[in-house]
Motif scaffolding. Structure first.
Motif, PDB file in Angstrom:
ATOM      1  N   LYS A  21       0.829  -1.212   0.000  1.00 39.40           N
ATOM      2  CA  LYS A  21       0.000   0.000   0.000  1.00 39.40           C
ATOM      3  C   LYS A  21       0.861   1.258   0.000  1.00 39.40           C
ATOM      4  O   LYS A  21       0.607   2.200  -0.756  1.00 39.40           O
ATOM      5  CB  LYS A  21      -0.930  -0.009   1.202  1.00 39.40           C
ATOM      6  N   LYS A  22       1.883   1.269   0.846  1.00 36.97           N
ATOM      7  CA  LYS A  22       2.762   2.440   0.955  1.00 36.97           C
ATOM      8  C   LYS A  22       3.440   2.751  -0.375  1.00 36.97           C
ATOM      9  O   LYS A  22       3.402   3.899  -0.840  1.00 36.97           O
ATOM     10  CB  LYS A  22       3.815   2.194   2.043  1.00 36.97           C
ATOM     11  N   ARG A  24       2.605   1.665  -3.395  1.00 41.10           N
ATOM     12  CA  ARG A  24       1.597   1.960  -4.417  1.00 41.10           C
ATOM     13  C   ARG A  24       1.197   3.429  -4.339  1.00 41.10           C
ATOM     14  O   ARG A  24       1.153   4.130  -5.357  1.00 41.10           O
ATOM     15  CB  ARG A  24       0.361   1.072  -4.217  1.00 41.10           C
ATOM     16  N   GLN A  25       0.941   3.903  -3.130  1.00 39.80           N
ATOM     17  CA  GLN A  25       0.549   5.299  -2.956  1.00 39.80           C
ATOM     18  C   GLN A  25       1.689   6.258  -3.307  1.00 39.80           C
ATOM     19  O   GLN A  25       1.447   7.312  -3.901  1.00 39.80           O
ATOM     20  CB  GLN A  25       0.077   5.539  -1.522  1.00 39.80           C
ATOM     21  N   THR A  30      -3.731   4.043  -8.014  1.00 43.28           N
ATOM     22  CA  THR A  30      -4.863   3.521  -7.269  1.00 43.28           C
ATOM     23  C   THR A  30      -4.717   2.001  -7.252  1.00 43.28           C
ATOM     24  O   THR A  30      -3.911   1.436  -8.005  1.00 43.28           O
ATOM     25  CB  THR A  30      -6.200   3.882  -7.954  1.00 43.28           C
ATOM     26  N   GLN A  31      -5.510   1.345  -6.419  1.00 41.46           N
ATOM     27  CA  GLN A  31      -5.486  -0.124  -6.429  1.00 41.46           C
ATOM     28  C   GLN A  31      -5.841  -0.636  -7.815  1.00 41.46           C
ATOM     29  O   GLN A  31      -5.222  -1.569  -8.311  1.00 41.46           O
ATOM     30  CB  GLN A  31      -6.470  -0.699  -5.405  1.00 41.46           C
ATOM     31  N   GLY A  46      -6.743  -5.351  -3.161  1.00 42.07           N
ATOM     32  CA  GLY A  46      -7.159  -4.981  -1.811  1.00 42.07           C
ATOM     33  C   GLY A  46      -6.898  -6.096  -0.818  1.00 42.07           C
ATOM     34  O   GLY A  46      -6.450  -5.854   0.306  1.00 42.07           O
ATOM     35  N   GLU A  49      -3.267  -6.130   0.106  1.00 45.40           N
ATOM     36  CA  GLU A  49      -2.936  -5.059   1.046  1.00 45.40           C
ATOM     37  C   GLU A  49      -3.478  -5.347   2.447  1.00 45.40           C
ATOM     38  O   GLU A  49      -2.873  -4.947   3.432  1.00 45.40           O
ATOM     39  CB  GLU A  49      -3.466  -3.723   0.535  1.00 45.40           C
ATOM     40  N   GLN A  50      -4.605  -6.046   2.518  1.00 46.42           N
ATOM     41  CA  GLN A  50      -5.200  -6.393   3.811  1.00 46.42           C
ATOM     42  C   GLN A  50      -4.645  -7.702   4.361  1.00 46.42           C
ATOM     43  O   GLN A  50      -5.051  -8.146   5.434  1.00 46.42           O
ATOM     44  CB  GLN A  50      -6.715  -6.539   3.661  1.00 46.42           C
TER      45      GLN A  50
END
Length: 72
Positions: A21-22, A24-25, A30-31, A46, A49-50
């Motif tokens: 997530k870090k 990617r941002q 975006t996802q 998602g 990332e979770q």
């Protein structure tokens, strides 16, 4: 019968979701955008990332390439 071992250690998997997530941002994706680049769904991204799913080694390499990070 010998117990099968994961090629990726549990400490790596514990960090994978937050790091994915870090990075990617940081790249401004975006996802959905990153998912399309590596050939998975946004929902699956998602889940990665979770930490509800774990990527194959091939997908892990593709993610690293798209995010321009090393796998260590």
């Amino acid at each position: 019968m010998a117990k099968q071992r994961n090629l990726v250690g549990s400490s790596v998997l514990a960090k994978l979701g937050p790091n994915l997530k870090k990075f990617r941002q940081r790249r401004g994706y975006t996802q959905r955008q990153l998912a399309e680049k590596v050939g998975v769904t946004r929902v699956y991204m998602g889940y990665l990332e979770q930490q509800r799913e774990h990527p194959s080694l091939k997908l892990l390499a593709e993610l690293a390439q798209q995010l321009r990070v090393k796998i260590e």
